[in-house]
Design an enzyme around this catalytic site. Structure first.
Site, PDB file in Angstrom:
ATOM      1  N   ASP A   1       6.826   2.418   2.205  1.00 52.09           N
ATOM      2  CA  ASP A   1       7.316   1.497   1.183  1.00 52.09           C
ATOM      3  C   ASP A   1       8.201   2.282   0.207  1.00 52.09           C
ATOM      4  O   ASP A   1       7.740   3.239  -0.417  1.00 52.09           O
ATOM      5  CB  ASP A   1       6.118   0.870   0.449  1.00 52.09           C
TER       6      ASP A   1
ATOM      7  N   ASP B   1      12.767  -2.855   2.482  1.00 53.43           N
ATOM      8  CA  ASP B   1      12.273  -1.564   2.005  1.00 53.43           C
ATOM      9  C   ASP B   1      10.857  -1.228   2.464  1.00 53.43           C
ATOM     10  O   ASP B   1      10.237  -0.316   1.931  1.00 53.43           O
ATOM     11  CB  ASP B   1      12.326  -1.515   0.474  1.00 53.43           C
ATOM     12  N   GLU B   2      10.358  -1.944   3.431  1.00 54.20           N
ATOM     13  CA  GLU B   2       8.959  -1.759   3.839  1.00 54.20           C
ATOM     14  C   GLU B   2       8.826  -1.908   5.333  1.00 54.20           C
ATOM     15  O   GLU B   2       9.454  -2.798   5.911  1.00 54.20           O
ATOM     16  CB  GLU B   2       8.146  -2.905   3.257  1.00 54.20           C
TER      17      GLU B   2
HETATM   18 MG   LIG Z   1       8.891  -1.183  -2.299  1.00 50.47          MG
END
Ligand SMILES: [Mg+2]
Length: 366
Positions: free
Chosen positions: A14, A109-110
């Site tokens: 993350d 983003d993960e």
């Molecule tokens: Mg994040």
């Protein structure tokens, strides 16, 4: 190892305050300052991301930009640059695929990575997670946090524990103890409302949840009760699914002024349904389940769903179902600031379940 935990090595990566960190990277003058990515403070939009400096003022994503401005008037407000975020996202995905093909992105983003059997030949998931974080930093100048655990549920919780720029490893032997002390609100799938109900039942931590029989949890929480029963024991067999197809397609609209007139709301639904139909047709898909999303002027948000016998992707049918769902709400009596329609249960989805390798591994190489 008693076999209760699937023998897998899952990493959840993350990025830290992703959009805000990209802005601070690209604008050195923003570094060390509270940065809010979203609309202008005068707009009716919500915050997309907040830098860690902004978070100390209580600014979080999804709160209105106007509220963020009240909390911290000196914050830097910037418009999102999604093209830049997407480019960074592609860069980090290239790094992931360098190590494993079992990558399941959750957002820009993960991602979950199954590294049980990986391309680097290093059996340690911990080593691999740190290697990936180092490569992300080197290539993008951004930091990421990682969670390493025997399943997705635990890996996702773990990545949050030593954030930002940290790693947390939950080896299989520590999984049960970890879950026992875990506050119930941190469990995946337990939202604010369920958390409240559980507190009323004196369920505060995983250990409390574990005291309940499965039948009782199902009686209390319906189908979700079975999931709570398993998760209290660390059992999460959901595989990391690469090539995830869209499960739903939706369109929503925040109005410039709140609307309390039902006829006008129905007209807005017609417009939203037209755009939604266009998107469904472009992707050559149709869906059976229509979900209406409605946000009142006090920001409380409700959804109403209906599943039809037929697949549909024409504006008229979508609007027809959405309007019947609208009549099932307080629209017309309360002011509405946002309406949305989502279609799920899509046709023509190719199921792409990759079978997972279940390899035994020792604690020493976790
Ligand atoms: Mg994040």
């Amino acid at each position: 190892m008693d076999g209760a935990f699937p023998q897998r090595k899952i990493i959840h990566i993350d990025m830290d305050a992703f959009y805000a960190s990209v802005e601070q990277r690209d604008h050195p003058e923003f570094r060390g300052k509270p940065v809010v990515v979203g609309g202008s403070p005068q707009s009716r939009g919500v915050v997309c991301a907040a830098s860690y400096e902004a978070r100390t003022f209580g600014i979080r994503s999804a709160i209105p930009c106007a509220t963020a401005y009240r909390l911290c008037p000196e914050a830097v407000f910037v418009r999102p640059r999604f093209d830049v975020y997407k480019a960074v996202s592609q860069e980090i995905r290239r790094i992931f695929f360098h190590h494993t093909d079992l990558v399941e992105p959750l957002s820009l983003d993960e991602a979950f990575l199954d590294v049980t059997d990986n391309k680097s030949g290093n059996p340690s998931a911990t080593w691999l997670a740190n290697e990936i974080r180092a490569q992300i930093l080197k290539r993008t100048d951004l930091t990421a946090s990682a969670g390493v655990a025997p399943n997705k549920f635990l890996a996702k919780i773990a990545s949050d524990i030593n954030k930002p720029n940290g790693i947390c490893v939950i080896p299989p032997t520590q999984a049960e103890a970890f879950i026992e002390q875990l506050p119930i609100g941190k469990f995946f799938g337990i939202g604010k409302a369920t958390e409240k109900r559980m507190h009323a039942l004196e369920i505060f931590k995983g250990a409390d949840l574990k005291r309940f029989e499965e039948v009782d949890l199902i009686r209390l929480f319906g189908k979700a009760g079975a999931w709570y029963y398993r998760i209290a024991r660390g059992i999460d067999t959901r595989p990391v699914k690469p090539h995830r197809e869209a499960k739903s397609i939706g369109v929503e609209e925040t109005f410039r002024h709140d609307i309390d007139n039902l006829a006008q709301l129905e007209h807005e639904l017609d417009l939203i349904a037209q755009e939604l139909a266009r998107r469904l047709q472009k992707r050559k898909t149709r869906g059976k389940t229509i979900t209406l999303k409605l946000r009142y002027d006090d920001f409380s948000t409700i959804t109403r769903s209906g599943t039809q016998a037929q697949f549909m992707n024409d504006a008229e049918s979508l609007a027809h179902v959405a309007k019947s769902l609208l009549r099932n709400s307080e629209a017309g009596q309360r002011k509405v600031r946002l309406l949305g329609i989502t279609v799920s249960n899509l046709a023509n989805r190719t199921m792409n379940e990759t079978s997972q390798l279940l390899l035994p591994f020792g604690e020493d190489t976790y």
